[in-house]
Design an enzyme around this catalytic site. Structure first.
Site, PDB file in Angstrom:
ATOM      1  N   ASP A 167       0.808  -1.214   0.000  1.00 44.29           N
ATOM      2  CA  ASP A 167       0.000   0.000   0.000  1.00 44.29           C
ATOM      3  C   ASP A 167       0.851   1.278   0.000  1.00 44.29           C
ATOM      4  OD1 ASP A 167      -2.399   1.517   0.284  1.00 44.29           O
ATOM      5  OD2 ASP A 167      -2.122   1.581   2.462  1.00 44.29           O
ATOM      6  N   GLU A 418       3.391  -7.915   7.511  1.00 42.40           N
ATOM      7  CA  GLU A 418       2.130  -8.540   7.116  1.00 42.40           C
ATOM      8  C   GLU A 418       2.264  -9.681   6.121  1.00 42.40           C
ATOM      9  OE1 GLU A 418      -0.842  -5.547   6.264  1.00 42.40           O
ATOM     10  OE2 GLU A 418      -0.984  -5.163   8.413  1.00 42.40           O
ATOM     11  N   TYR A 474      -6.628  -2.857  13.085  1.00 40.89           N
ATOM     12  CA  TYR A 474      -7.496  -1.765  12.624  1.00 40.89           C
ATOM     13  C   TYR A 474      -8.944  -1.943  13.077  1.00 40.89           C
ATOM     14  CZ  TYR A 474      -3.572  -0.134   9.850  1.00 40.89           C
ATOM     15  OH  TYR A 474      -2.352   0.352   9.462  1.00 40.89           O
ATOM     16  N   GLU A 512       0.989  -0.954  14.037  1.00 38.41           N
ATOM     17  CA  GLU A 512       0.052  -0.186  13.220  1.00 38.41           C
ATOM     18  C   GLU A 512      -1.307  -0.154  13.898  1.00 38.41           C
ATOM     19  OE1 GLU A 512      -0.321  -1.085   9.011  1.00 38.41           O
ATOM     20  OE2 GLU A 512       1.847  -1.364   8.819  1.00 38.41           O
TER      21      GLU A 512
HETATM   22  C1  GCB Z   1      -1.370  -2.253   6.666  1.00 38.42           C
HETATM   23  C2  GCB Z   1      -0.084  -2.162   5.939  1.00 38.42           C
HETATM   24  C3  GCB Z   1       0.238  -0.739   5.518  1.00 38.42           C
HETATM   25  C4  GCB Z   1      -1.023  -0.072   5.012  1.00 38.42           C
HETATM   26  C5  GCB Z   1      -2.012  -0.020   6.146  1.00 38.42           C
HETATM   27  C6  GCB Z   1      -3.343   0.632   5.758  1.00 38.42           C
HETATM   28  O1  GCB Z   1      -1.672  -3.161   7.355  1.00 38.42           O
HETATM   29  O2  GCB Z   1       1.001  -2.713   6.643  1.00 38.42           O
HETATM   30  O3  GCB Z   1       1.218  -0.783   4.542  1.00 38.42           O
HETATM   31  O4  GCB Z   1      -0.772   1.204   4.508  1.00 38.42           O
HETATM   32  O5  GCB Z   1      -2.303  -1.304   6.554  1.00 38.42           O
HETATM   33  O6  GCB Z   1      -3.468   1.838   5.882  1.00 38.42           O
HETATM   34  O7  GCB Z   1      -4.232  -0.071   5.326  1.00 38.42           O
END
Ligand code: GCB
Length: 605
Positions: A167, A418, A474, A512
């Site tokens: 991403d 990941e 998330y 994250e």
């Molecule tokens: C993740 C990735 C990261 C993305 C992020 C997102 O899990 O490691 O590269 O940018 O999520 O914002 O979805």
């Protein structure tokens, strides 16, 4: 064993390092015929482009920005006559993702992997006291046999296109500084340092590798330039009395000078700033100099307007000022090793760095972060080509550790971001990369990898490899976002309770968490993408963090908004930044500042 020294180029009494940054000739090889058409001898056109920089964002044509294939760089190179008889190198900070280097039409070297340095030994290929021509072919195509992973497809009109499995925008080119260097024939090639703290004193254990047999001596100077220790021999121990330790935001840097001597005559001298500190994981604690530390900070990117992923010294300075302002003490170099100057700055500013190799996209999907949340399972490591990928991955780990091991700021290695971990096929792959990192690092720093949403206590086969369990989570964004946030919290706590029940006796770190937020959007009551929602999301997430003692750090995703490939999930880039892409705070920055300034360094220690 690496062929070339990874030491940062410096001019010393015995060495020369001339930066070749500036405008280089540039050519986009749209037909892919450069090799056949003799570009090695000189490229067509008169277009000039800055180095270091990504080439993508300068032009107004979309086919340049999205270009997949070879691009060519060229410049003249004057090599002084006094250098004859020395070892002369071109030293590239990086060439993304692979390069071939030609001097005066002759191919000198090739390098695979876009985020680590390499040298071209041009000693025998240059004319001294004369101009020479350097041509570099850089290729930016993605594949599953190299890191970062992706594919290159061909569109119906015959154009190639990169499809990253990750991403961030596939910026490429000569994104870091290039140096012309001259070294003596016998030179310091590499060195390893390890520290032991004994009361007020410290022991510095060292090993030096040179290209010859002459005597090696080492001197250590304090910040006032006073000599505090000295030693002779290629390996040994120096005692530093009343050692000033390297600490978070209180970074004391000694200067280590290594010399090769022939009697009284100096053959080579190399110097570097070092910090005396220890790092260790004990139970659920991360210890710096024996004291617990709670990590506060960011997953970052090297990303800014116009120069893309090109090293930008001004952006670097601003980023460190913002990180200090907000009360951060650490960051992860997501998703690739950064420019060396950033580690030098982190050494100076006392930031803790989790150094990540570019092993991202090791998951069968173009949007892995989305599909993994949906629980989809694949077996990425079962491919026929996996051994080729593993080889490239291991080489990058070796280059990264060799390059970065002597920075006091580097406290851990992140060996993948990941990856797919739910299939058994991942296990032998992980074993190789984790064993290698341990073997290469004399300091035996903790190793980790950032775990995707579907790498759960009952599905992930690989977390036992990690010394620090690093979660990318998330809840409240990809899972149960918006008005469902109470549901997100229930699911989040359920997962954390399951980890707790395993009683792993290891520290957990959030590498994250975050919510996309448009710097322009306010909405009362909140909606997803508004600044109000980012704050709501953070409050919920931090509440969960504070409920578990084994959580020893939080690195929010992301420090700043950054460019990605275009798509329906990205509004001209990923907007999870706490700061905008031009480095101004969103509202959440003030919330984080209040929180982080209020947390003790040894929070939950
Ligand atoms: C993740 C990735 C990261 C993305 C992020 C997102 O899990 O490691 O590269 O940018 O999520 O914002 O979805």
């Amino acid at each position: 064993m690496l062929e070339n020294s990874m030491l940062y180029p410096r001019t010393t009494v015995s060495r020369r390092a001339v930066p070749l940054d500036g405008m280089w000739k540039f050519w986009l090889d749209e037909n892919g015929t450069g090799e056949k058409d003799g570009f090695a001898d000189g490229i067509p056109g008169k277009d000039l482009i800055p180095v270091p920089a990504s080439f993508q964002d300068f032009y107004t044509q979309k086919n340049i920005r999205e270009f997949a294939g070879d691009v060519w760089y060229e410049r003249d190179l004057f090599v002084p006559g006094e250098w004859e008889g020395r070892q002369v190198f071109l030293r590239f900070g990086a060439a993304t993702h692979r390069a071939a280097v030609y001097v005066n039409g002759r191919k000198i070297t090739e390098h695979e992997g876009g985020f680590l340095p390499f040298c071209a030994d041009i000693t025998g290929a240059v004319h001294y006291d004369a101009d020479n021509k350097v041509v570099v072919k850089v290729n930016n195509e993605l594949a599953v046999t190299n890191i970062p992973c992706g594919e290159t497809i061909t569109l119906p009109d015959g154009r190639k296109m990169n499809k990253p499995y990750f991403d961030f925008f596939n910026y490429s080119g000569l994104q870091r500084s290039v140096f012309l260097t001259a070294l003596p024939k016998e030179y310091v090639f590499d060195f390893d340092l390890d520290y032991e703290i004994a009361g007020k004193d410290a022991f510095l254990h060292y090993q030096v590798r040179t290209t010859g047999e002459h005597e090696t001596v080492l001197w250590l100077y304090d910040e006032e330039g006073r000599q505090v220790a000295a030693s002779a021999g290629k390996s040994g121990t120096m005692k530093v009395e009343n050692a000033r330790l390297w600490r978070v935001h209180d970074a004391y840097l000694y200067r280590l000078v290594i010399r090769i001597l022939d009697g009284d005559a100096l053959i080579d001298e190399y110097g570097q700033e070092i910090g005396i500190r220890t790092v260790e994981v004990k139970g659920t604690s991360i210890l710096l100099n024996g004291e617990p530390v709670y990590l506060k900070g960011f997953g970052k990117h090297e990303d800014s307007s116009i120069v893309g992923r090109g090293f930008n010294i001004g952006v670097m300075k601003r980023d460190f000022e913002l990180m200090k302002w907000i009360g951060a003490n650490s960051f992860r170099t997501a998703h690739y090793p950064y420019s060396e100057e950033i580690y030098q700055m982190a050494d100076r500013e006392g930031f803790l760095v989790i150094d990540e190799v570019a092993a991202v996209g090791l998951f069968e999907s173009l949007m892995n972060f989305m599909e993994a949340s949906s629980g989809k399972k694949t077996a990425f490591f079962k491919k026929e080509t996996t051994p080729i990928l593993l080889k490239a991955h291991k080489k990058a780990i070796e280059e990264m550790i060799t390059r970065d091991k002597n920075h006091p700021c580097v406290i851990a290695w992140s060996l993948l971001n990941e990856p797919e971990t739910t299939d058994e096929a991942a296990v032998p792959y992980f074993k190789e990369v984790f064993d290698l990192a341990h073997e290469l690092d004399v300091q035996k720093r903790p190793r980790t990898f950032a775990m995707i949403m579907n790498s759960l206590p009952d599905t992930c086969k690989c977390y036992p490899f990690s010394d620090i369990i690093a979660l990318n989570r998330y809840y409240g964004w990809y899972v149960s976002g918006g008005y469902e946030i109470s549901q997100a919290e229930v699911l989040f706590r359920k997962e954390m309770d399951a980890w707790k029940a395993l009683d792993l006796n290891k520290p957990f770190l959030f590498t994250e968490y975050g919510a996309d937020t448009l710097g322009t959007e306010h909405k009362l009551p909140s909606v997803m993408w508004s600044q109000e929602y980012q704050e709501e999301y953070l409050k919920m997430t931090h509440d969960v963090f504070d409920s578990y003692d084994f959580i020893k750090g939080e690195q929010i995703w992301n420090f700043a908004d950054f460019q990605t490939t275009e798509g329906i999930l990205r509004v001209n880039g990923n907007k999870k930044g706490v700061f905008t892409r031009d480095r101004q705070p969103k509202d959440a920055a003030y919330l984080l500042r209040r929180r982080w300034k209020g947390l003790l360094e040894g929070f939950k220690g």
